[in-house]
Enzyme design. Sequence first.
Site, PDB file in Angstrom:
ATOM      1  N   LEU A 149      11.061   1.261   7.258  1.00 15.93           N
ATOM      2  CA  LEU A 149      10.405   1.755   6.053  1.00 15.93           C
ATOM      3  C   LEU A 149      11.096   3.051   5.614  1.00 15.93           C
ATOM      4  O   LEU A 149      11.253   3.966   6.433  1.00 15.93           O
ATOM      5  CB  LEU A 149       8.916   2.027   6.303  1.00 15.93           C
ATOM      6  CG  LEU A 149       8.221   2.381   4.995  1.00 15.93           C
ATOM      7  CD1 LEU A 149       7.866   1.124   4.217  1.00 15.93           C
ATOM      8  CD2 LEU A 149       6.989   3.223   5.229  1.00 15.93           C
TER       9      LEU A 149
ATOM     10  N   TYR B 292       0.831  -1.195   0.000  1.00 16.75           N
ATOM     11  CA  TYR B 292       0.000   0.000   0.000  1.00 16.75           C
ATOM     12  C   TYR B 292       0.869   1.248   0.000  1.00 16.75           C
ATOM     13  O   TYR B 292       2.087   1.183   0.222  1.00 16.75           O
ATOM     14  CB  TYR B 292      -0.942   0.010   1.213  1.00 16.75           C
ATOM     15  CG  TYR B 292      -0.287   0.286   2.547  1.00 16.75           C
ATOM     16  CD1 TYR B 292       0.499  -0.679   3.177  1.00 16.75           C
ATOM     17  CD2 TYR B 292      -0.432   1.522   3.176  1.00 16.75           C
ATOM     18  CE1 TYR B 292       1.104  -0.422   4.402  1.00 16.75           C
ATOM     19  CE2 TYR B 292       0.172   1.787   4.397  1.00 16.75           C
ATOM     20  CZ  TYR B 292       0.934   0.808   4.997  1.00 16.75           C
ATOM     21  OH  TYR B 292       1.545   1.067   6.209  1.00 16.75           O
TER      22      TYR B 292
ATOM     23  N   GLU C 268      11.798   2.629  14.453  1.00 17.42           N
ATOM     24  CA  GLU C 268      10.929   3.674  13.903  1.00 17.42           C
ATOM     25  C   GLU C 268       9.640   3.674  14.708  1.00 17.42           C
ATOM     26  O   GLU C 268       9.503   2.916  15.674  1.00 17.42           O
ATOM     27  CB  GLU C 268      10.675   3.455  12.403  1.00 17.42           C
ATOM     28  CG  GLU C 268      10.013   2.143  12.082  1.00 17.42           C
ATOM     29  CD  GLU C 268       9.898   1.868  10.578  1.00 17.42           C
ATOM     30  OE1 GLU C 268       9.667   2.812   9.805  1.00 17.42           O
ATOM     31  OE2 GLU C 268      10.032   0.696  10.189  1.00 17.42           O
TER      32      GLU C 268
ATOM     33  N   LYS D 155       6.560  -1.989   2.002  1.00 20.23           N
ATOM     34  CA  LYS D 155       5.358  -1.392   2.603  1.00 20.23           C
ATOM     35  C   LYS D 155       4.192  -2.357   2.422  1.00 20.23           C
ATOM     36  O   LYS D 155       3.329  -2.194   1.549  1.00 20.23           O
ATOM     37  CB  LYS D 155       5.081  -0.016   1.977  1.00 20.23           C
ATOM     38  CG  LYS D 155       4.169   0.829   2.851  1.00 20.23           C
ATOM     39  CD  LYS D 155       4.265   2.272   2.462  1.00 20.23           C
ATOM     40  CE  LYS D 155       3.204   3.129   3.125  1.00 20.23           C
ATOM     41  NZ  LYS D 155       3.232   3.129   4.578  1.00 20.23           N
TER      42      LYS D 155
HETATM   43  N1  PMP Z   1       7.311   3.907   9.078  1.00 24.15           N
HETATM   44  C1  PMP Z   1       6.234   3.112   9.011  1.00 24.15           C
HETATM   45  C2  PMP Z   1       6.277   1.759   9.644  1.00 24.15           C
HETATM   46  C3  PMP Z   1       5.067   3.560   8.352  1.00 24.15           C
HETATM   47  O1  PMP Z   1       3.987   2.765   8.268  1.00 24.15           O
HETATM   48  C4  PMP Z   1       5.058   4.861   7.783  1.00 24.15           C
HETATM   49  C5  PMP Z   1       3.830   5.424   7.109  1.00 24.15           C
HETATM   50  N2  PMP Z   1       3.199   4.575   6.265  1.00 24.15           N
HETATM   51  C6  PMP Z   1       6.210   5.653   7.895  1.00 24.15           C
HETATM   52  C7  PMP Z   1       7.324   5.137   8.539  1.00 24.15           C
HETATM   53  C8  PMP Z   1       6.250   7.039   7.306  1.00 24.15           C
HETATM   54  O2  PMP Z   1       6.325   6.971   5.915  1.00 24.15           O
HETATM   55  P1  PMP Z   1       5.833   8.184   4.982  1.00 24.15           P
HETATM   56  O3  PMP Z   1       6.620   9.368   5.387  1.00 24.15           O
HETATM   57  O4  PMP Z   1       6.163   7.705   3.617  1.00 24.15           O
HETATM   58  O5  PMP Z   1       4.368   8.347   5.230  1.00 24.15           O
END
Ligand code: PMP
Length: 285
Positions: A208, A33, A183, A150
């Site tokens: 991620l 996603y 994270e 993701k």
């Molecule tokens: N880490 C994880 C585990 C996430 O699910 C997300 C958001 N989907 C992020 C970091 C932040 O990513 P982004 O800045 O691309 O929204």
Amino acid sequence: MSRIAYVNGAYVPTAEAFVHIDDRGYQFADGVYEGVSIRHGKLIDLEPHLDRLWRSMGELQIIAPMERGPMRLVLAEVVRRNRIKDGFLYLQITRGVAPRDHPFPAETPWPAMVVTAKRLNFDASIEKALTKGVAASSQPDIRWGRCDIKSTSLLPNILAKQAAREAGGFEAVMYDKDGYVTEGSSTNIWMVDAEGTLVTRSTSDNILPGITRATVKTIAEELQIKVEERAFTLDEAKDAAEMFLTSSTSCAMPIVTLDGQRIGDGTPGPVAKRLIEAYKAFMDA
Ligand code: PMP
């Protein structure tokens, strides 16, 4: 929630939007996603989101349901049909429908694609970021070894976020078995050390690769703020001058307490505030 969702080739009212019970996304979380923020009707950082989506699909050998050009049109159409100015677009692609069996189906199914969008009040969240920030709670990272993908398989993230909420936190700051911060459950985590250097874990390190993380890093460098990509421990974070999280929905949001302990003076710090203002300008450009 969208009033109109895109589901496998059609724009349908949400109440009539369904997927098959044998969809491998439903059965196995066999899908990927993206979540993209929408500001003034525009999809923010769309190309890096599409790059990451294509990479996730590639790593899982899920075929793209369409080329990038048509996909851009579908995403823009979902935003338009729902009349969203500020909000969040959700895009999910699963391996498709096949009788339940663990290995990839012998005959590759057509991947299933769903897109929804909802309203978000970024001005309110930026105001909160500049004046209040959020509390966070540390939680063990119990995820798998491919957090760079993701995937919709988010149960460990859900459990971490729920545990954080029950502990009074907005977000979970997850840590590995050696006590290093990985994270957030749906965000990337940053700290500012005593010298004013921004520190965040390297993306080669099984987290991620956040799109907001990459943009904030570029903005920081433009502002001549030193950025170091390295792992840091929970203890180091608790002693930091500032902490904040980044994500498409939260932009940059100061973490003002961690496990009830104040970070810095317990209010949004100057480095985070500069970055929030600059990120807002980037979104408004
Ligand atoms: N880490 C994880 C585990 C996430 O699910 C997300 C958001 N989907 C992020 C970091 C932040 O990513 P982004 O800045 O691309 O929204």
